[in-house]
Design a protein around this motif. Sequence first.
Motif, PDB file in Angstrom:
ATOM      1  N   SER A  49       0.840  -1.204   0.000  1.00 49.46           N
ATOM      2  CA  SER A  49       0.000   0.000   0.000  1.00 49.46           C
ATOM      3  C   SER A  49       0.875   1.254   0.000  1.00 49.46           C
ATOM      4  O   SER A  49       0.583   2.234  -0.699  1.00 49.46           O
ATOM      5  CB  SER A  49      -0.923   0.001   1.223  1.00 49.46           C
ATOM      6  OG  SER A  49      -1.824  -1.094   1.188  1.00 49.46           O
ATOM      7  N   SER A  50       1.948   1.236   0.784  1.00 44.36           N
ATOM      8  CA  SER A  50       2.874   2.376   0.788  1.00 44.36           C
ATOM      9  C   SER A  50       3.517   2.543  -0.586  1.00 44.36           C
ATOM     10  O   SER A  50       3.644   3.660  -1.095  1.00 44.36           O
ATOM     11  CB  SER A  50       3.955   2.165   1.847  1.00 44.36           C
ATOM     12  OG  SER A  50       3.399   2.139   3.138  1.00 44.36           O
ATOM     13  N   LEU A  63       0.889   4.036  -2.949  1.00 45.20           N
ATOM     14  CA  LEU A  63       0.699   5.467  -2.687  1.00 45.20           C
ATOM     15  C   LEU A  63       1.807   6.293  -3.342  1.00 45.20           C
ATOM     16  O   LEU A  63       1.554   7.309  -3.990  1.00 45.20           O
ATOM     17  CB  LEU A  63       0.685   5.734  -1.180  1.00 45.20           C
ATOM     18  CG  LEU A  63      -0.645   5.665  -0.435  1.00 45.20           C
ATOM     19  CD1 LEU A  63      -0.420   5.909   1.048  1.00 45.20           C
ATOM     20  CD2 LEU A  63      -1.630   6.695  -0.987  1.00 45.20           C
ATOM     21  N   LEU A  64       3.043   5.865  -3.138  1.00 49.46           N
ATOM     22  CA  LEU A  64       4.178   6.595  -3.710  1.00 49.46           C
ATOM     23  C   LEU A  64       4.189   6.498  -5.236  1.00 49.46           C
ATOM     24  O   LEU A  64       4.582   7.442  -5.927  1.00 49.46           O
ATOM     25  CB  LEU A  64       5.486   6.054  -3.136  1.00 49.46           C
ATOM     26  CG  LEU A  64       5.745   6.409  -1.666  1.00 49.46           C
ATOM     27  CD1 LEU A  64       6.903   5.586  -1.118  1.00 49.46           C
ATOM     28  CD2 LEU A  64       6.027   7.893  -1.517  1.00 49.46           C
ATOM     29  N   ARG A  65       3.734   5.371  -5.750  1.00 51.85           N
ATOM     30  CA  ARG A  65       3.647   5.188  -7.194  1.00 51.85           C
ATOM     31  C   ARG A  65       2.645   6.173  -7.801  1.00 51.85           C
ATOM     32  O   ARG A  65       2.926   6.820  -8.819  1.00 51.85           O
ATOM     33  CB  ARG A  65       3.232   3.746  -7.491  1.00 51.85           C
ATOM     34  CG  ARG A  65       2.940   3.457  -8.940  1.00 51.85           C
ATOM     35  CD  ARG A  65       4.193   3.347  -9.732  1.00 51.85           C
ATOM     36  NE  ARG A  65       3.894   3.209 -11.149  1.00 51.85           N
ATOM     37  CZ  ARG A  65       4.788   2.930 -12.070  1.00 51.85           C
ATOM     38  NH1 ARG A  65       6.050   2.753 -11.718  1.00 51.85           N
ATOM     39  NH2 ARG A  65       4.447   2.834 -13.326  1.00 51.85           N
ATOM     40  N   ILE A  82      -1.111  -6.099  -5.200  1.00 54.05           N
ATOM     41  CA  ILE A  82      -1.626  -4.811  -5.672  1.00 54.05           C
ATOM     42  C   ILE A  82      -3.114  -4.684  -5.378  1.00 54.05           C
ATOM     43  O   ILE A  82      -3.600  -3.616  -4.978  1.00 54.05           O
ATOM     44  CB  ILE A  82      -1.340  -4.653  -7.180  1.00 54.05           C
ATOM     45  CG1 ILE A  82       0.170  -4.572  -7.426  1.00 54.05           C
ATOM     46  CG2 ILE A  82      -2.031  -3.405  -7.738  1.00 54.05           C
ATOM     47  CD1 ILE A  82       0.555  -4.503  -8.883  1.00 54.05           C
ATOM     48  N   THR A  83      -3.856  -5.784  -5.554  1.00 61.23           N
ATOM     49  CA  THR A  83      -5.299  -5.763  -5.272  1.00 61.23           C
ATOM     50  C   THR A  83      -5.564  -5.492  -3.802  1.00 61.23           C
ATOM     51  O   THR A  83      -6.416  -4.655  -3.445  1.00 61.23           O
ATOM     52  CB  THR A  83      -5.932  -7.110  -5.688  1.00 61.23           C
ATOM     53  OG1 THR A  83      -5.677  -7.341  -7.076  1.00 61.23           O
ATOM     54  CG2 THR A  83      -7.440  -7.093  -5.444  1.00 61.23           C
ATOM     55  N   ASP A  84      -4.839  -6.195  -2.918  1.00 61.80           N
ATOM     56  CA  ASP A  84      -5.003  -5.962  -1.473  1.00 61.80           C
ATOM     57  C   ASP A  84      -4.649  -4.527  -1.117  1.00 61.80           C
ATOM     58  O   ASP A  84      -5.323  -3.891  -0.295  1.00 61.80           O
ATOM     59  CB  ASP A  84      -4.109  -6.922  -0.687  1.00 61.80           C
ATOM     60  CG  ASP A  84      -4.571  -8.363  -0.774  1.00 61.80           C
ATOM     61  OD1 ASP A  84      -5.732  -8.585  -1.189  1.00 61.80           O
ATOM     62  OD2 ASP A  84      -3.772  -9.264  -0.447  1.00 61.80           O
ATOM     63  N   ALA A  85      -3.573  -3.999  -1.738  1.00 62.52           N
ATOM     64  CA  ALA A  85      -3.134  -2.637  -1.436  1.00 62.52           C
ATOM     65  C   ALA A  85      -4.168  -1.612  -1.886  1.00 62.52           C
ATOM     66  O   ALA A  85      -4.507  -0.679  -1.144  1.00 62.52           O
ATOM     67  CB  ALA A  85      -1.788  -2.368  -2.103  1.00 62.52           C
ATOM     68  N   GLU A 130     -10.431   1.787   1.249  1.00 65.38           N
ATOM     69  CA  GLU A 130     -11.134   1.721   2.533  1.00 65.38           C
ATOM     70  C   GLU A 130     -10.688   2.837   3.467  1.00 65.38           C
ATOM     71  O   GLU A 130     -11.495   3.360   4.258  1.00 65.38           O
ATOM     72  CB  GLU A 130     -10.884   0.354   3.190  1.00 65.38           C
ATOM     73  CG  GLU A 130     -11.532  -0.813   2.458  1.00 65.38           C
ATOM     74  CD  GLU A 130     -11.097  -2.161   3.037  1.00 65.38           C
ATOM     75  OE1 GLU A 130     -10.187  -2.154   3.916  1.00 65.38           O
ATOM     76  OE2 GLU A 130     -11.636  -3.202   2.611  1.00 65.38           O
ATOM     77  N   ARG A 131      -9.415   3.213   3.412  1.00 59.71           N
ATOM     78  CA  ARG A 131      -8.898   4.274   4.295  1.00 59.71           C
ATOM     79  C   ARG A 131      -9.173   5.675   3.741  1.00 59.71           C
ATOM     80  O   ARG A 131      -8.819   6.665   4.369  1.00 59.71           O
ATOM     81  CB  ARG A 131      -7.383   4.107   4.476  1.00 59.71           C
ATOM     82  CG  ARG A 131      -6.938   2.757   5.015  1.00 59.71           C
ATOM     83  CD  ARG A 131      -7.162   2.642   6.515  1.00 59.71           C
ATOM     84  NE  ARG A 131      -6.746   1.352   7.018  1.00 59.71           N
ATOM     85  CZ  ARG A 131      -5.520   1.062   7.455  1.00 59.71           C
ATOM     86  NH1 ARG A 131      -4.590   1.988   7.438  1.00 59.71           N
ATOM     87  NH2 ARG A 131      -5.234  -0.152   7.896  1.00 59.71           N
ATOM     88  N   GLY A 132      -9.737   5.757   2.550  1.00 61.24           N
ATOM     89  CA  GLY A 132     -10.012   7.057   1.966  1.00 61.24           C
ATOM     90  C   GLY A 132      -8.767   7.765   1.462  1.00 61.24           C
ATOM     91  O   GLY A 132      -8.750   8.989   1.346  1.00 61.24           O
ATOM     92  N   LEU A 133      -7.758   6.993   1.104  1.00 60.28           N
ATOM     93  CA  LEU A 133      -6.505   7.590   0.636  1.00 60.28           C
ATOM     94  C   LEU A 133      -6.456   7.715  -0.883  1.00 60.28           C
ATOM     95  O   LEU A 133      -5.632   8.454  -1.413  1.00 60.28           O
ATOM     96  CB  LEU A 133      -5.316   6.756   1.131  1.00 60.28           C
ATOM     97  CG  LEU A 133      -5.184   6.633   2.658  1.00 60.28           C
ATOM     98  CD1 LEU A 133      -4.021   5.715   3.014  1.00 60.28           C
ATOM     99  CD2 LEU A 133      -5.006   8.004   3.286  1.00 60.28           C
ATOM    100  N   VAL A 134      -7.333   6.965  -1.583  1.00 63.01           N
ATOM    101  CA  VAL A 134      -7.409   7.054  -3.037  1.00 63.01           C
ATOM    102  C   VAL A 134      -8.868   7.065  -3.470  1.00 63.01           C
ATOM    103  O   VAL A 134      -9.757   6.574  -2.759  1.00 63.01           O
ATOM    104  CB  VAL A 134      -6.675   5.878  -3.737  1.00 63.01           C
ATOM    105  CG1 VAL A 134      -5.199   5.873  -3.408  1.00 63.01           C
ATOM    106  CG2 VAL A 134      -7.309   4.545  -3.386  1.00 63.01           C
ATOM    107  N   ASP A 135      -9.114   7.637  -4.634  1.00 61.82           N
ATOM    108  CA  ASP A 135     -10.412   7.581  -5.293  1.00 61.82           C
ATOM    109  C   ASP A 135     -10.281   6.725  -6.534  1.00 61.82           C
ATOM    110  O   ASP A 135      -9.235   6.723  -7.195  1.00 61.82           O
ATOM    111  CB  ASP A 135     -10.876   8.990  -5.698  1.00 61.82           C
ATOM    112  CG  ASP A 135     -11.375   9.792  -4.502  1.00 61.82           C
ATOM    113  OD1 ASP A 135     -11.902   9.178  -3.554  1.00 61.82           O
ATOM    114  OD2 ASP A 135     -11.210  11.033  -4.520  1.00 61.82           O
TER     115      ASP A 135
END
Length: 685
Positions: A568-569, A572-574, A597-600, A606-611
């Motif tokens: 996931s980290s 995010l950086l990608r 990648i799917t789990d990430a 779920e955490r609201g970090l991506v749309d």
Amino acid sequence: MPQQDQRDQQEAGDAPGEGQKPRTVLVAIGALLMGMLLAALDQTIVSTALPTIVSDLGGLEHLSWVVTAYLLASTAATPLWGKLGDQYGRKRLFQTAIVIFLIGSALCGVAQNMAQLIGFRALQGLGGGGLIVLSMAIVGDLVAPRERGKYQGLFGAVFGATSVLGPLLGGFFTQHLSWRWVFYINLPLGVVALLVIASVLHIPVHRTRHTIDYLGTFLIASVAVCLVLVASLGGTTWAWDSAGIIGLALLGLVLLAVFVRVERRAAEPVLPLRLFRLRTFTLVAVISFIVGFAMFGTMTYLPTFLQVVQGVTPTMSGVHLLPMVLGLLLTSTLSGQIVSRTGRWKAFPILGTGVTAIGLLLLHQLTEFSGTWRMSVYFFVFGAGLGLVMQVLVLVVQNAVGYRDLGVATSGATFFRSIGASFGVAVFGTIFTNLLRGKLDAALAGRTLPPGASAGELSADPQSLGRLPDALRATVLHAYATSITDVFLYGVPLVLVGFAVAWFLKEDKLRGSVTAPEISETLASNPVERSSHDEVARALSVLGTREGRRRIYRTITAKAGYDLLPASSWLLLRIRRQGSAQPAMLAETTPVPLTAITDASRQLEERGLVDRTGVELTLTASGAASAEALAKAREESLSELLGDWWGPDRPTDLVQLVHDLNAELCGSDGECPDTDGPPGDHQRL
């Protein structure tokens, strides 16, 4: 900016490698490797041809200068090539170095006497020094820091290959064509490299103004030449108490005093005297000198022993030397890896100098009747001792100095090895010549000699031994054998001095950024010349990428204070790096498994970090903040590797390097989060 500079910039692009196709970059790297190959090959290809060269041109007493002239010229020229490349553009300088090297090679091939060959070898050395230092520097212009590690590995492989191929090719050309082809072979290779460089090498010309220490370079080269002349001419051409020898020695001392005075005032000294205030640097300089002395002095005379005493062909003499090269490469690689992993290094200089002394003692035991297996074992032991100590010395001195002295300390350590090599070849040559003359006179005293069998003629032309009667040949062979093997014995006390000095090294803790140096720094005959910035870029590019492939995402996620999967980290950086990401496409184009990648992506949603818009992910405001925190944690991880180089007064170029490298590494294709552990191992931090 001058018009020419504007044209260079437009041709090159604004950044290393920018706008250039990967294939074009690879072709350019290939041409650089060819240039490196030329210079590296000429360090070893001549050795197996030397006995034949002496038989053809005469002048056995000057044999050592065929090697010494090249060593001295390339050593003196190296710092100039590096700084001139910074100031005027490396592409032009690299082309100039190739042309000088090729002219020197062509002239060496047509040399009619030993004096001409020695002079032309010096010219060849001037170009060779530029080929090595500029080819490695241009890699930094062509590719980004994170990619340099794999390309630098190619240059190391060239040095490793030439150390094996050099003696073999030298022997093959000498036996089946002519010793002149040892030099002619450079011409077609050099022309190809020159044409490819001219057509495909497009690099930025970022001019860096230097106050080049021309006077200091001239003085240190002059001091070395004077002292090497004393070592090589004393007791042979001139008596030790002759006016010529005393005059050369005094001139060398006067020039040394002037050099010290000049270096204290120089803006950019070729060898900063402040380095000698560091005990570690001073001790490493002494050990490096001794290692160069023993290595090149011995390697110059082993082919003579094999061809003249053992009677093997030039080609087979190269084959016989392979165990020594194997021992050097094996222990050099192993010692560097062990030190980089454990942080403990002091045992290797001690062990290496000790084994090298044992190797010289074993070589002293060789006779004209020694078998192949016995010689191979002795050669391997000698090479293994050199490998144990050579790789570590550069690493130790890099660890001992501050950031501003990192580049000059690295070149300083290899500079003293180069000077030691010049002295070793010259001193061994003087000892060998004196011993051989005395033993031939004793062996031939009172004997009836056939025409062409005087002591002078036999020492001038080793191949004339084959024309002697059997009884006389055995006596002369024994004189040759003991003269050469006694030379190795004279090297033992000096190596034991290095063994004693090594005990006084202080084993400071290694910085995280100090890694095993490139093999080019181990095998190159001339100093490695790079700036402090270049050295740190090399170290961080290797460490950062390697750590990134392993567990860096665990580390930076914990450092940033998040409870996220490592993948996931990475994702995010990608997304931060690229602006958006498609999970299915990432699985096809990166080494990260689709399940990770799917789990990430599910966790980030779920955490609201991506749309998610269709199949595309973009960062939310909180996701952008999290990615920024992760990037900062990564940058901190890189800077921590620098230890006390990353102090309060760290220079801006070092700060910018860490920032740029971090930007290239975070979330990039070549990195893979830690997803290969057992199931569930990477679920939470």
